[in-house]
Write an enzyme that holds these catalytic residues in place. Structure first.
Site, short mmCIF file in Angstrom:
data_model
loop_
_atom_site.label_atom_id
_atom_site.label_comp_id
_atom_site.label_asym_id
_atom_site.label_seq_id
_atom_site.Cartn_x
_atom_site.Cartn_y
_atom_site.Cartn_z
N THR A 19 0.80 -1.22 0.00
CA THR A 19 0.00 0.00 0.00
C THR A 19 0.83 1.27 0.00
OG1 THR A 19 -0.13 -0.13 2.42
CG2 THR A 19 -1.93 -1.11 1.16
N VAL A 22 7.38 3.25 3.63
CA VAL A 22 7.65 3.81 4.96
C VAL A 22 8.99 4.52 4.92
CG1 VAL A 22 7.93 3.30 7.41
CG2 VAL A 22 6.29 1.99 6.05
N LYS A 48 4.37 6.87 6.53
CA LYS A 48 4.00 5.94 5.46
C LYS A 48 3.26 6.72 4.39
CE LYS A 48 2.20 1.43 4.36
NZ LYS A 48 1.85 0.09 4.87
N ASP A 142 -5.44 -7.45 8.12
CA ASP A 142 -4.22 -7.87 7.43
C ASP A 142 -3.15 -8.22 8.46
OD1 ASP A 142 -2.59 -8.54 5.33
OD2 ASP A 142 -1.99 -6.49 4.87
#
Length: 559
Positions: A19, A22, A48, A142
Site C-alpha cells: 500500500t 515507509v 508511510k 491484514d
C-alpha cells in the site's frame, strides 16, 4: 530531503509494502491541534506515504478524512501510534512513531521459530492490541508477521502492531471488486476469501496463522498460486506438528475454525495464551499444567464481534440511497423515508398510463391448420420441428473424426476428378465427324453471289443438332503411398566443395593441420630464420634431394 506538508521532511526509505512506502522522517515544527501528538522540532518519526493509485482515488481520500479521528484515538502499548495524517494534493501520508527494530517476518527468517512459551506470550500481547482495537470498532484485516514490529527492551521483545486502518482505506469501491479481498493469501480468513460478511473474527484467524508460524517457521497453508492457497484455507484443516504441545495446539485449532462464530474473542485468546505459557514451561506447577490442559474452557466465542466497516449495519457504512423531492410534495420531504419507486407504465390505457400494469407477454399466432398439414408439436412440418431440424443439420455439418492418411491433402497429391458422364443414348455421329467442316464450306460461290469468298472461308461451322460424344473417362490414379523417412547416414557431414558451413570448417581444419605438419617436418623454420628467398629455398631443397640421392647411389656401389 522531500517535504511532506509543512511540518515534516522525508529522510530515507525504511521499507516498501503493498500500500505504500515507509520513510524515516524528521519533524520541522510543532504540529497543530488537528494532530494527536504535537511533537517537537527535530524529532524523528516514521511516515508511510500511500501509493499514487490510492491517493488519486476520491473514495480513499474521503475515507481517509472521515476516519482521521478513529485512527488518531487508537492507542495501546502494543499498537504503533498514529500521530498525524497528511493530505496534500495527490499525497496521502500517515505520521507514526518510529520503532527501531525489525519486523517479525525478518526476525523469523534470521533466527528461526520461537519456543512454545515465547510464541504464546508474544501472541498474547498481539491479542491485547486486537482486543483494544475491536473495542473501538477497528478491524485490522491484514494481520501477519510483516505488520508486527519488534521493539527491544533489553532482552525482552515488545511486539508493536502497525498498519491499522490501511486495509480499511485500501478497501475502496474504486479499487476493489466483489471477487477481491483485502489481505495476504497466506493469512486471509475463509469468509474473506469467499466474499462473505466479515467481523473481528478475521483478525482471530490471522492470529492463529501467526501463532502457527511462530512455532513452526512457516504458515499452515501454502501453494504455488494465490488461488491454491485460498482453496486450502476453505477446504483443508491444519495438521498438528510434533513440536507443538497439546494445550497450544488447542488454541491454534480453535482460532483456525472455518466458522467465524466458533473462534474466541481477542480478550479470551490473550487470557488463554498466558494460561498455556504458564502450563507448558519447565517450571510449571501441577495446577498450572491442569489449567493449561483445560484451556478450551477459556476460548469462548465473542458474543458481539465488531463488524467490518462498509458492511450493512456497520459503523461508517454508506447511507441508503434517497430520492430528491420533486413536484408538489417537496415540502414534505423526509430524509429518513424509504427510497421511492417510479410508477409503472403501460396498461389497457396505452403506454404511459399511470397506475396500470405492464403489457402482457405477446405470443406469436399459431400457423393456421390445413396449410401445411396437421400442425402439432410432434408433426415434422411444424415450425418448431423445422427450426430444431435446421439446427441439427447445421451442427452435423461440422464433425471431428479420424481422417484416413490416403485422404489427407497434406500427404497426397491432388487427384483430377473424372469428367461427368452424359446420359446414355444412341450414337448417331462418329467422332471423326465432330471437327469435319460442312461440305459447302470451301465450295466455290455461285455466279450470282457477289460476296467475297473470304466471308465463307472463315465462317464458323454450323452447330450440329446432335450432341457430340464425350471423351472416355480416365481412370483415377491410385493414391501414392507415403515415402519412407529418409535414413541418415552414419557420417552426417557433407563437404560439397565450400558451399556449406560444415565443409568450410572442415577444410579450414585440414589446412591448419597440414600447415602445422609442414612447419614441423620440413626445414621451413630454418629457411624462415635464415631469411632466404623463395627461389633460394627451392634451389637448396633440390640440391639437398640430389645430394641425398647421390649418397644412396654411392652407398649402393660400395656394397
Amino acid at each position: 530531503m522531500r517535504p511532506v506538508g509543512s511540518k515534516y521532511l522525508l529522510d530515507e526509505p525504511l521499507g516498501r509494502g503493498a500500500t505504500g512506502t515507509v520513510w524515516r522522517a524528521s519533524q520541522r515544527e510543532t504540529a497543530g491541534a488537528e494532530a494527536a501528538v504535537a511533537g517537537r522540532p527535530g524529532e524523528t518519526v516514521a511516515i508511510k506515504v500511500l501509493k499514487e493509485e490510492l491517493a488519486n482515488d476520491p473514495d480513499v481520500v474521503m475515507r481517509f478524512l472521515r476516519e482521521r479521528s478513529v485512527l488518531l484515538r487508537l492507542t495501546h502499548p502494543n499498537i504503533v501510534r498514529t500521530r498525524d495524517l497528511v493530505v496534500e494534493g495527490d499525497l496521502l501520508a500517515l505520521v507514526m512513531d518510529l520503532v527501531d527494530g525489525p519486523d517479525l517476518h525478518r526476525y523469523l527468517r534470521e533466527n528461526g521459530p520461537f519456543g512454545p512459551v515465547a510464541a504464546a506470550l508474544l501472541t498474547a500481547q498481539i491479542a491485547d492490541a486486537l482486543a483494544a482495537s475491536h473495542a473501538d470498532g477497528v478491524v485490522h484485516r491484514d494481520l501477519k508477521p510483516a505488520n508486527v514490529l519488534l521493539r527491544t527492551d533489553g532482552e525482552q521483545l515488545h511486539p508493536m502492531l502497525t498498519d491499522f486502518g490501511i486495509a480499511r482505506l485500501a478497501d475502496s469501491p474504486g479499487l476493489t471488486r466483489t471477487h477481491e479481498f483485502v489481505g495476504t493469501p497466506a493469512y486471509v480468513a475463509p469468509e474473506s476469501a469467499e466474499g462473505r460478511p466479515q467481523t473481528s473474527a478475521v483478525d482471530i484467524y490471522g492470529a492463529g496463522i501467526l501463532l502457527y508460524e511462530l512455532v513452526t517457521g512457516r504458515p499452515p497453508f501454502a501453494g504455488s498460486t494465490a488461488l491454491e492457497v485460498l482453496q486450502r484455507h476453505l477446504s483443508e484443516e491444519p495438521r498438528r506438528p510434533s513440536t507443538v504441545p497439546e494445550p497450544l495446539w488447542t488454541v491454534i485449532e480453535r482460532c483456525l475454525r472455518k466458522n467465524p462464530d466458533e473462534r474466541p474473542s481477542a480478550e479470551n485468546l490473550a487470557r488463554a495464551l498466558r494460561t498455556v505459557a504458564d502450563g507448558v514451561g519447565v517450571h510449571s506447577t501441577p495446577a498450572q499444567v491442569d489449567a493449561a490442559l483445560g484451556v478450551a474452557a477459556l476460548l469462548a466465542p465473542d458474543p458481539a464481534p465488531a463488524p467490518v466497516p462498509d458492511a450493512p449495519g456497520a459503523p461508517g457504512a454508506a447511507d441508503p440511497t434517497q430520492v430528491l423531492p420533486t413536484g408538489a410534495g417537496a415540502g414534505s420531504y423526509d430524509p429518513s423515508a424509504a427510497t421511492s419507486v417510479l410508477p409503472a407504465t403501460g396498461g389497457p390505457g396505452g403506454p404511459g398510463t399511470p397506475g396500470q400494469g405492464a403489457d402482457p407477454t405477446a405470443v406469436m399466432p399459431p400457423v393456421p391448420p390445413g396449410q401445411d398439414g396437421p400442425q402439432g408439436p410432434g408433426d415434422p412440418n411444424h415450425p418448431w420441428q423445422s427450426q430444431l431440424q435446421g439446427v441439427r443439420d447445421r451442427n452435423e455439418q461440422t464433425q471431428v473424426q479420424y481422417l484416413d492418411p490416403s485422404e489427407d491433402p497434406l500427404r497426397r497429391r491432388p487427384q483430377r476428378q473424372p469428367a461427368p458422364q452424359p446420359p446414355a443414348g444412341p450414337r448417331q455421329q462418329q467422332p471423326q465427324q465432330r471437327y469435319a467442316p460442312p461440305p459447302q464450306q470451301y465450295a466455290a460461290p455461285p455466279p450470282q453471289q457477289y460476296a467475297p469468298p473470304q466471308q465463307q472461308q472463315y465462317a464458323p461451322p454450323q452447330p450440329q443438332p446432335q450432341r457430340p460424344e464425350p471423351r472416355p473417362a480416365r481412370e483415377p490414379r491410385p493414391p501414392r503411398e507415403p515415402r519412407p523417412p529418409r535414413q541418415r547416414s552414419a557420417n552426417p557431414m557433407r563437404i560439397p566443395g565450400l558451399g556449406c558451413l560444415k565443409g568450410c570448417l572442415f577444410t579450414i581444419i585440414l589446412l591448419v593441420i597440414a600447415g602445422w605438419l609442414i612447419w614441423e617436418l620440413t626445414p621451413l623454420q630454418d629457411w624462415v630464420a635464415q631469411g632466404k628467398g623463395y627461389w633460394d629455398a627451392i634451389g637448396d631443397a633440390i640440391s639437398t634431394v640430389t645430394d641425398w640421392i647421390s649418397q644412396l647411389t654411392d652407398a649402393g656401389s660400395n656394397l
